[in-house]
Design an enzyme around this catalytic site. Sequence first.
Site, mmCIF file in Angstrom:
data_model
loop_
_atom_site.group_PDB
_atom_site.id
_atom_site.type_symbol
_atom_site.label_atom_id
_atom_site.label_comp_id
_atom_site.label_asym_id
_atom_site.label_seq_id
_atom_site.Cartn_x
_atom_site.Cartn_y
_atom_site.Cartn_z
ATOM 1 N N GLU A 157 -20.426 -29.911 19.589
ATOM 2 C CA GLU A 157 -20.465 -29.432 18.206
ATOM 3 C C GLU A 157 -21.416 -30.315 17.418
ATOM 4 O O GLU A 157 -21.481 -31.526 17.629
ATOM 5 C CB GLU A 157 -19.062 -29.473 17.587
ATOM 6 C CG GLU A 157 -18.180 -28.405 18.175
ATOM 7 C CD GLU A 157 -16.856 -28.249 17.447
ATOM 8 O OE1 GLU A 157 -16.786 -28.498 16.240
ATOM 9 O OE2 GLU A 157 -15.891 -27.858 18.125
ATOM 10 N N LYS A 167 -13.837 -10.627 11.207
ATOM 11 C CA LYS A 167 -14.886 -11.514 11.716
ATOM 12 C C LYS A 167 -16.144 -10.702 12.071
ATOM 13 O O LYS A 167 -17.261 -11.065 11.718
ATOM 14 C CB LYS A 167 -14.343 -12.221 12.963
ATOM 15 C CG LYS A 167 -15.117 -13.462 13.337
ATOM 16 C CD LYS A 167 -14.695 -13.975 14.680
ATOM 17 C CE LYS A 167 -13.694 -15.098 14.603
ATOM 18 N NZ LYS A 167 -13.412 -15.662 15.938
ATOM 19 N N ASN A 206 -15.586 -33.453 30.967
ATOM 20 C CA ASN A 206 -14.927 -33.808 29.704
ATOM 21 C C ASN A 206 -13.955 -34.965 29.905
ATOM 22 O O ASN A 206 -13.874 -35.872 29.070
ATOM 23 C CB ASN A 206 -14.199 -32.597 29.112
ATOM 24 C CG ASN A 206 -15.114 -31.785 28.202
ATOM 25 O OD1 ASN A 206 -16.288 -32.106 28.058
ATOM 26 N ND2 ASN A 206 -14.587 -30.749 27.593
ATOM 27 N N CYS A 250 -11.882 -30.097 22.288
ATOM 28 C CA CYS A 250 -11.952 -30.028 23.755
ATOM 29 C C CYS A 250 -11.362 -31.212 24.508
ATOM 30 O O CYS A 250 -10.620 -31.012 25.463
ATOM 31 C CB CYS A 250 -13.402 -29.844 24.166
ATOM 32 S SG CYS A 250 -14.070 -28.350 23.466
HETATM 33 C C1 UGA Z 1 -17.404 -32.287 24.024
HETATM 34 C C2 UGA Z 1 -18.402 -32.592 25.152
HETATM 35 O O1 UGA Z 1 -19.237 -33.690 24.770
HETATM 36 C C3 UGA Z 1 -19.275 -31.358 25.452
HETATM 37 O O2 UGA Z 1 -20.123 -31.626 26.566
HETATM 38 C C4 UGA Z 1 -18.348 -30.187 25.794
HETATM 39 O O3 UGA Z 1 -19.091 -29.008 26.034
HETATM 40 C C5 UGA Z 1 -17.407 -29.934 24.625
HETATM 41 O O4 UGA Z 1 -16.638 -31.128 24.380
HETATM 42 C C6 UGA Z 1 -16.528 -28.783 25.004
HETATM 43 O O5 UGA Z 1 -15.820 -28.866 26.026
HETATM 44 O O6 UGA Z 1 -16.629 -27.728 24.350
HETATM 45 P P1 UGA Z 1 -17.555 -32.164 21.351
HETATM 46 O O7 UGA Z 1 -16.069 -32.064 21.399
HETATM 47 O O8 UGA Z 1 -18.315 -31.209 20.509
HETATM 48 O O9 UGA Z 1 -18.161 -32.030 22.834
HETATM 49 O O10 UGA Z 1 -17.910 -33.608 20.788
HETATM 50 P P2 UGA Z 1 -18.435 -35.002 21.366
HETATM 51 O O11 UGA Z 1 -19.778 -35.286 20.835
HETATM 52 O O12 UGA Z 1 -18.270 -35.076 22.830
HETATM 53 O O13 UGA Z 1 -17.425 -36.021 20.669
HETATM 54 C C7 UGA Z 1 -16.031 -35.983 20.942
HETATM 55 C C8 UGA Z 1 -15.330 -37.115 20.244
HETATM 56 O O14 UGA Z 1 -15.629 -38.365 20.841
HETATM 57 C C9 UGA Z 1 -15.673 -37.274 18.755
HETATM 58 O O15 UGA Z 1 -14.478 -37.505 18.042
HETATM 59 C C10 UGA Z 1 -16.575 -38.503 18.721
HETATM 60 O O16 UGA Z 1 -16.495 -39.191 17.498
HETATM 61 C C11 UGA Z 1 -15.987 -39.319 19.860
HETATM 62 N N1 UGA Z 1 -16.941 -40.270 20.473
HETATM 63 C C12 UGA Z 1 -18.050 -39.811 21.103
HETATM 64 C C13 UGA Z 1 -16.674 -41.621 20.428
HETATM 65 O O17 UGA Z 1 -15.656 -42.070 19.870
HETATM 66 N N2 UGA Z 1 -17.544 -42.490 21.032
HETATM 67 C C14 UGA Z 1 -18.662 -42.064 21.674
HETATM 68 O O18 UGA Z 1 -19.409 -42.917 22.199
HETATM 69 C C15 UGA Z 1 -18.929 -40.692 21.699
#
Ligand code: UGA
Length: 437
Positions: A149, A40, A204, A256
């Site tokens: 992400e 990496k 989260n 996460c």
């Molecule tokens: C999440 C948190 O949003 C971040 O703040 C945090 O830093 C991160 O985890 C982490 O702990 O590293 P992430 O997993 O990248 O971020 O993605 P999200 O945008 O939160 O989406 C998570 C899931 O929820 C996805 O599958 C998305 O499709 C779903 N989702 C999101 C829904 O089904 N409905 C919504 O209204 C929003």
Amino acid sequence: MSEQLEPVGVIGVGWVGLVTAACFAELGHQVIARDIVPEKVEALSRGEITIHEPGLEELLQRNAERIAFTTEMDELLAGARLLFVCVDTPPTYSGDADLSRVRAVVEELREDGDHVLIMKSTVPAGTGESIRRDKPNLSYVSCPEFLKEGTAVKDFMHPDRVVIGADPGDEGAAEAVEALYKPLGGEILRADVASAEMIKLASNAFLATKISFINEIANVCEEVGADVGQVAEGMGLDERIGPKFLKAGIGWGGSCFGKDTIALKKLAGNSGYHFQLLSAVIDVNELQKRRVVQKLKKHLDSLAGRRVALLGLAFKPDTDDMRDAASLVLAARLEGEGAEVVAYDPVAAERAATLLDSVEMATSAMEALEGADAAVLVTEWPEFAELDWVAAAERMARPVLVDGRNFLDPQKLVKAGFEYEGIGRTALDAPRTASAS
Ligand code: UGA
């Protein structure tokens, strides 16, 4: 000017570490990043990155002369005083966070009274205290990450808030971390270490709760003939609720939410408290993915021998991350029902192919839909909105579509000849413009 800025050290160049390294370099800091995997480090030193994160590659290229990658801890310690720990904390068999990588890093650090360990990895509340007990002369700051992400670079550069947790005695270290983040302009919250650790887990868990809540509302909407998009819009206009994370669908995934909700539940349980709400949040999410099978059966009766196309495989758009992706459960359930599964994802297909070896990978959405008895939109990639759905309906053996993200215009799909199923919406519900995202 950049010479005056404090150098930054990063330990662990996974997704969080790499974004952190690239963004501090963009802010003008010299960055030294250390990882234990030589391949990496070599690839990154050559400028090759293996994850799909918008803007990250450009940032790394633009700041290449300010970032050094190494496998050597001594090099890192010589190059920087402020050390961000960004190693992963996957779940153990018991569901608790596995802290072995964090512990291994701490073991390697010298207690010279100079270096500051800044914890970005998601750890259970109490971790900082136990590290401080083991290494009393090491300065310790908790600085959880809130990056999403797909928008991680933007989230880093324009944070809603930066949480800096430090206990008495580490005020100087906390101020140094605060100085790093000050130019970004987000609200800076100072807290004690245990509270900072809880802020991350609670945030989260709350976001996952919000999604499971709206998904249950969507399921009730289906029973009573209401539209969850309109319901979410109406709820979100209340400032106390807010419009974000109220998008109903086939459930949350990613690296996460699953791991952190379970880790918080276990943390509570290990301390003697039964966190009932989180059990339901997790159950609802599991059931939500499986409901798709019932929706398909409504139209096709049995799924045995049917060809089902999955549009999108990544856990969300703008990433190739397949961790905890709904597509994994869905593909397994469909195959369990005897269906033949074909899938297309513009970015995640290669990564997905190693996990879904019985799924046929198509090279375009249209190719996946060719001859299919039904399709499920799993990930809301923008190109699916642009697809020629009239042509798609003609090419499918039977134009049945379950829109797992309520992403498409139901009226357009019905007009194109589709039997359309959303999540908590009827085929006649027009999509709302002020969508909750
Ligand atoms: C999440 C948190 O949003 C971040 O703040 C945090 O830093 C991160 O985890 C982490 O702990 O590293 P992430 O997993 O990248 O971020 O993605 P999200 O945008 O939160 O989406 C998570 C899931 O929820 C996805 O599958 C998305 O499709 C779903 N989702 C999101 C829904 O089904 N409905 C919504 O209204 C929003």
